[in-house]
Structure formats: C-alpha cells, structure tokens
Enzyme design. Structure first.
Site, PDB file in Angstrom:
ATOM      1  N   ASP A  68       0.848  -1.188   0.000  1.00 45.54           N
ATOM      2  CA  ASP A  68       0.000   0.000   0.000  1.00 45.54           C
ATOM      3  C   ASP A  68       0.881   1.235   0.000  1.00 45.54           C
ATOM      4  O   ASP A  68       2.094   1.148   0.204  1.00 45.54           O
ATOM      5  CB  ASP A  68      -1.013  -0.009   1.151  1.00 45.54           C
ATOM      6  CG  ASP A  68      -0.395   0.208   2.524  1.00 45.54           C
ATOM      7  OD1 ASP A  68       0.814  -0.055   2.688  1.00 45.54           O
ATOM      8  OD2 ASP A  68      -1.135   0.613   3.432  1.00 45.54           O
ATOM      9  N   TYR A  70       2.886   4.793   0.749  1.00 44.97           N
ATOM     10  CA  TYR A  70       3.497   5.389   1.935  1.00 44.97           C
ATOM     11  C   TYR A  70       2.444   6.230   2.654  1.00 44.97           C
ATOM     12  O   TYR A  70       1.631   6.907   2.025  1.00 44.97           O
ATOM     13  CB  TYR A  70       4.678   6.273   1.544  1.00 44.97           C
ATOM     14  CG  TYR A  70       5.862   5.533   0.961  1.00 44.97           C
ATOM     15  CD1 TYR A  70       6.547   4.572   1.691  1.00 44.97           C
ATOM     16  CD2 TYR A  70       6.323   5.819  -0.327  1.00 44.97           C
ATOM     17  CE1 TYR A  70       7.648   3.909   1.166  1.00 44.97           C
ATOM     18  CE2 TYR A  70       7.422   5.158  -0.863  1.00 44.97           C
ATOM     19  CZ  TYR A  70       8.078   4.204  -0.111  1.00 44.97           C
ATOM     20  OH  TYR A  70       9.158   3.553  -0.633  1.00 44.97           O
ATOM     21  N   PHE A  81       6.868   2.109  -4.024  1.00 48.87           N
ATOM     22  CA  PHE A  81       8.231   2.349  -3.533  1.00 48.87           C
ATOM     23  C   PHE A  81       8.765   3.744  -3.843  1.00 48.87           C
ATOM     24  O   PHE A  81       9.795   4.134  -3.298  1.00 48.87           O
ATOM     25  CB  PHE A  81       9.209   1.277  -4.041  1.00 48.87           C
ATOM     26  CG  PHE A  81       8.902  -0.097  -3.552  1.00 48.87           C
ATOM     27  CD1 PHE A  81       9.195  -0.480  -2.250  1.00 48.87           C
ATOM     28  CD2 PHE A  81       8.265  -1.026  -4.374  1.00 48.87           C
ATOM     29  CE1 PHE A  81       8.877  -1.743  -1.776  1.00 48.87           C
ATOM     30  CE2 PHE A  81       7.941  -2.298  -3.917  1.00 48.87           C
ATOM     31  CZ  PHE A  81       8.249  -2.663  -2.614  1.00 48.87           C
ATOM     32  N   HIS A 191      11.561  -8.931   1.113  1.00 46.85           N
ATOM     33  CA  HIS A 191      11.224  -7.519   0.970  1.00 46.85           C
ATOM     34  C   HIS A 191      12.444  -6.648   1.292  1.00 46.85           C
ATOM     35  O   HIS A 191      13.272  -7.022   2.126  1.00 46.85           O
ATOM     36  CB  HIS A 191      10.072  -7.185   1.926  1.00 46.85           C
ATOM     37  CG  HIS A 191       9.390  -5.901   1.638  1.00 46.85           C
ATOM     38  ND1 HIS A 191       9.854  -4.689   2.106  1.00 46.85           N
ATOM     39  CD2 HIS A 191       8.270  -5.621   0.919  1.00 46.85           C
ATOM     40  CE1 HIS A 191       9.051  -3.725   1.697  1.00 46.85           C
ATOM     41  NE2 HIS A 191       8.086  -4.258   0.977  1.00 46.85           N
TER      42      HIS A 191
END
Length: 228
Positions: A68, A70, A81, A191
């Site tokens: 989702d 920031y 990202f 991740h």
C-alpha cells in the site's frame, strides 16, 4: 474519489468494466466518506491512478508490486516504492538503491527517490492497495482495492508475454497464483524493508536479471540509473 477516472486508453479498454462493478462503488463511497470527514488520504485524488497514467498497458515491460502507499505526508504519489521530489528516501527505498548500486556496480544520486523515470520506460509500479490514511499503514487494505489490482495482474498475465514480475516479500509473492511463469519471468526475494533485506534481498540482483531477460527477448532494457 472523482466520478470520472482518468487513465490512458490502453488501460481503459481493459478496466472500464471494473469501474461499474459494486465493489468499486463501495470503494468510492468509502473514500468520499473519508474525504468528507477531512481525513488525510494518500496519495492525493489526482495521483491515485498515477501508475496507470505514466505506464499505459501497451508499454508495460516490468511489474514491481508494492502493498500500500506510503502513509507519511507528501510521500506517496501513486507509484510503488517511489516518493515525490525532495522527500527523504524511506528505509525500503534506501535498500532498493543500495541493491541497485551493488547489482550494477554504479553510484546513485540518493537524494531523489522519485521513480517516475522508471515508469516512463515501462516499469509498472503497482501498489495492490491504492490509498491509505495518513499514519495508518494498511488502513485501506480491506476496502476492495485488491479485487481491482488482482484483475490488473490477471490482465497483464493473460494478454502480454515476456513481462518481468518483481515480487519482493511474501505479500507480493502471494500474487504468483495469477502469473504464468512459462510466459513471464518472475523474480522473487525477501522484501527490501530493513527487517528482511538481509535475508536475501541484498545480492538478489533483480535489476541486472531483468535487463538480461528483456535483452534475450529482443526488448529494450530499462535504464535504471539515468533520469531524463
């Protein structure tokens, strides 16, 4: 959320039916209710579909899945990202840059985390949830966005060939059910979060692997470094 969704024609041809379905009506109703309460929702309305605007369906070569947006002020702008200009790099993006530097043996300008120049080359930076309330991570993860973005992934898988899907972390890798790895390259690793990057994200070389694959398919590779 605006009644009229502005996305490029390639995506619109595929996704227009989704916007008339009941789950999307519920998403709109939820968001409009939140806006009416003056809650701070990220990204701004005009940027919710920014990934689609910057990388139309016909141009997609690479898909990088996030979870989702920031949730800090002025960070999110609709690309997984990525952060807006002048915003300090979040920890995961710092690690992405570190891996990019090590993978390609280069040095980056780490003062700018805006990845729009990737999107403009065909890197589809898709969050599977497209909105979030400020300072409340995953707050919109159950409102129905996953139905929409799962359909996006299915369309990419079924209607295109020789894509690269970069799946960082268990959540992104849960989408492999929708991806045919006989048609596409799927790159999986932990991740880039500081909590997991040392478990195999560092050293995974996703950027060089992507370009090697694209080149092998006679597809122009991604310039991961130079901004226009």
């Amino acid at each position: 959320m605006d009644k009229k969704i502005e996305i490029p024609n390639g995506w619109l041809r595929l996704l227009e039916p989704e916007f008339s379905k009941s789950y999307m009506a519920k998403i709109k109703e939820f968001l409009n209710s939140e806006y009416s309460k003056n809650k701070k929702i990220h990204p701004s309305k005009s940027l919710i579909f920014n990934a689609f605007k910057l990388c139309d369906f016909d141009r997609v070569k690479v898909v990088i899945l996030g979870q989702d947006p920031y949730h800090g002020p002025r960070q999110a702008h609709g690309l997984s990202f990525s952060v807006q200009n002048t915003i300090p790099l979040p920890p995961s993006l710092k690690n992405i840059y570190k891996e990019l530097e090590n993978d390609l043996k280069i040095e980056l300008d780490k003062t700018n985390g805006n990845l729009e120049f990737w999107a403009e080359q065909g890197v589809f930076l898709l969050n599977t949830t497209l909105t979030v309330e400020e300072n409340k991570p995953l707050s919109h993860s159950k409102i129905g966005w996953d139905i929409f973005t799962n359909q996006v992934i299915k369309n990419l898988n079924e209607l295109k060939s020789n894509l690269v899907f970069i799946l960082w972390g268990k959540f992104a890798q849960s989408k492999t059910d929708y991806i045919d790895d006989d048609k596409h390259l799927v790159i999986c690793s932990p991740h880039p979060s500081p909590l997991s990057a040392h478990r195999g994200f560092f050293g995974s070389k996703p950027f060089s692997k992507t370009n090697q694959y694209l080149t092998s398919k006679n597809i122009n590779k991604i310039n991961w470094i130079k901004r226009n």
